[in-house]
Enzyme design. Sequence first.
Site, PDB file in Angstrom:
ATOM      1  CG  HIS A 163      32.004  27.160  38.497  1.00 28.78           C
ATOM      2  ND1 HIS A 163      33.161  27.556  39.140  1.00 28.78           N
ATOM      3  CD2 HIS A 163      31.308  28.298  38.268  1.00 28.78           C
ATOM      4  CE1 HIS A 163      33.152  28.877  39.300  1.00 28.78           C
ATOM      5  NE2 HIS A 163      32.033  29.339  38.777  1.00 28.78           N
TER       6      HIS A 163
ATOM      7  NE  ARG B 102      37.662  37.057  46.567  1.00 32.45           N
ATOM      8  CZ  ARG B 102      38.250  37.879  45.712  1.00 32.45           C
ATOM      9  NH1 ARG B 102      39.444  38.369  45.994  1.00 32.45           N
ATOM     10  NH2 ARG B 102      37.651  38.221  44.591  1.00 32.45           N
TER      11      ARG B 102
ATOM     12  CD  GLU C 140      38.253  31.808  46.371  1.00 32.54           C
ATOM     13  OE1 GLU C 140      38.129  30.631  46.007  1.00 32.54           O
ATOM     14  OE2 GLU C 140      37.811  32.778  45.727  1.00 32.54           O
TER      15      GLU C 140
ATOM     16  NE  ARG D 153      57.983  40.154  32.107  1.00 32.76           N
ATOM     17  CZ  ARG D 153      58.702  40.464  31.038  1.00 32.76           C
ATOM     18  NH1 ARG D 153      58.727  41.725  30.612  1.00 32.76           N
ATOM     19  NH2 ARG D 153      59.395  39.559  30.409  1.00 32.76           N
TER      20      ARG D 153
ATOM     21  CE  LYS E 178      33.978  39.472  45.450  1.00 33.13           C
ATOM     22  NZ  LYS E 178      33.420  39.435  44.088  1.00 33.13           N
TER      23      LYS E 178
ATOM     24  CG  HIS F 238      30.149  30.128  42.682  1.00 35.08           C
ATOM     25  ND1 HIS F 238      29.201  30.646  43.539  1.00 35.08           N
ATOM     26  CD2 HIS F 238      30.440  31.132  41.805  1.00 35.08           C
ATOM     27  CE1 HIS F 238      28.950  31.905  43.209  1.00 35.08           C
ATOM     28  NE2 HIS F 238      29.685  32.216  42.158  1.00 35.08           N
TER      29      HIS F 238
ATOM     30  CD  GLU G  97      27.244  35.248  42.071  1.00 39.52           C
ATOM     31  OE1 GLU G  97      27.446  35.193  43.298  1.00 39.52           O
ATOM     32  OE2 GLU G  97      27.903  34.584  41.254  1.00 39.52           O
TER      33      GLU G  97
ATOM     34  CE  LYS H 249      37.617  34.193  42.578  1.00 41.12           C
ATOM     35  NZ  LYS H 249      36.701  33.377  43.418  1.00 41.12           N
TER      36      LYS H 249
ATOM     37  CG  ASN I 284      33.997  30.510  45.443  1.00 43.33           C
ATOM     38  OD1 ASN I 284      33.794  31.224  44.478  1.00 43.33           O
ATOM     39  ND2 ASN I 284      35.184  30.402  46.013  1.00 43.33           N
TER      40      ASN I 284
ATOM     41  CG  HIS J 294      28.068  32.543  36.833  1.00 39.69           C
ATOM     42  ND1 HIS J 294      28.809  31.428  37.173  1.00 39.69           N
ATOM     43  CD2 HIS J 294      28.206  33.410  37.881  1.00 39.69           C
ATOM     44  CE1 HIS J 294      29.366  31.615  38.365  1.00 39.69           C
ATOM     45  NE2 HIS J 294      29.023  32.799  38.802  1.00 39.69           N
TER      46      HIS J 294
END
Length: 360
Positions: free
Chosen positions: A251, A240, A236, A120, A226, A247, A184, A142, A244, A264
């Site tokens: 993606h 934030r 997000e 956990r 960042k 992206h 990036e 993330k 992306n 990527h």
Amino acid sequence: MERIQVDLGARSYPIMIAEQVLRQPELFRPYVDGKRLLIVSNDVVAPLYLSTLEHSLEQAGAQVDSLVLADGEQHKTMESLNAIFTHLLEANFGRDTLLVALGGGVIGDMVGFAAACYQRGVPFLQVPTTLLSQVDSSVGGKTAINHPLAKNMIGAFHQPQAVFIDTQALSTLPSREFAAGMAEVIKYGIIWDRPFFDWLVESKDKLQSLDPQALAYAIRRCCEIKADVVAEDETERGVRALLNLGHTFGHAIEADQGYGVWLHGEAVAAGTVMASKLAYKRNQMSESELQQVIDIHADYQLPIDPPAEMTLERFLVPMQRDKKVMAGKLRFVIPIHIGQAELVADVTQQELASLIDSQG
């Protein structure tokens, strides 16, 4: 050494940037002394840096174990995640476990997710070794794995205790991986910092020749941006999402082509150019600035067009599973000017069809 703080109250943590970080036990000691830890790496990075990091962590007072996984985006899966859990359980790691991610974004994402889940939640450290992971994925908490139907859809927000960036690790990075990381880096200039974008244009030769001062500045500036964004919007819900840029399209390219076929950063580069063309078609970005976006990506040897065979339908299927979809509507980050971007939810399929038909 550069030190940047990610300000999240009790969960705040430092990003430490320097040459030879891996050889400085004193930097790791506050986090690892007296701990039992597992370093997780991959079969490309481990032969280069694992023994160095193991030695430093042992010198810092840790009891060190390690696990080496297969390299590549195609291995960012439930099977790899389960391999981490199996190793931890078979070796009787308890709730006082500390995980260490040594590698690029794939390793960082998987180890962070494993740390979020194991018993956990246990702490972890990020030791990113690629440009992309140093400027982006190692910071912000993330964590995720891929599903065959969509990228990064199974994961959690779980912040590291610290990020250790060794700029010298970039000396062994293949040129294609370096270029992918630059996608990036460029993103930060487009969404947030016009002077930084201009500096990237002027500093191309220094960065591509791995000039230490230029690299250190680029990494630091990206991490500063960042860190500020994450401190303002950790999960997000607002600003934030601007990180992306490129992206949603990117993606979709990765999922369509098969994970690992396009890196990527390569997919993000093509996606950023597509987002910029969309902004131009919507009269939200000038033709001059659009050309500057195209030129900087080309100058850093990044793709500026998506795969020619990708139709509107092939984009839409994975995009409809994107994490930014809200109330069934696709949302896109688009640049307004270089240095400013916004999240929009009113892009029509007709606009997307026109954009995709015009590629090439």
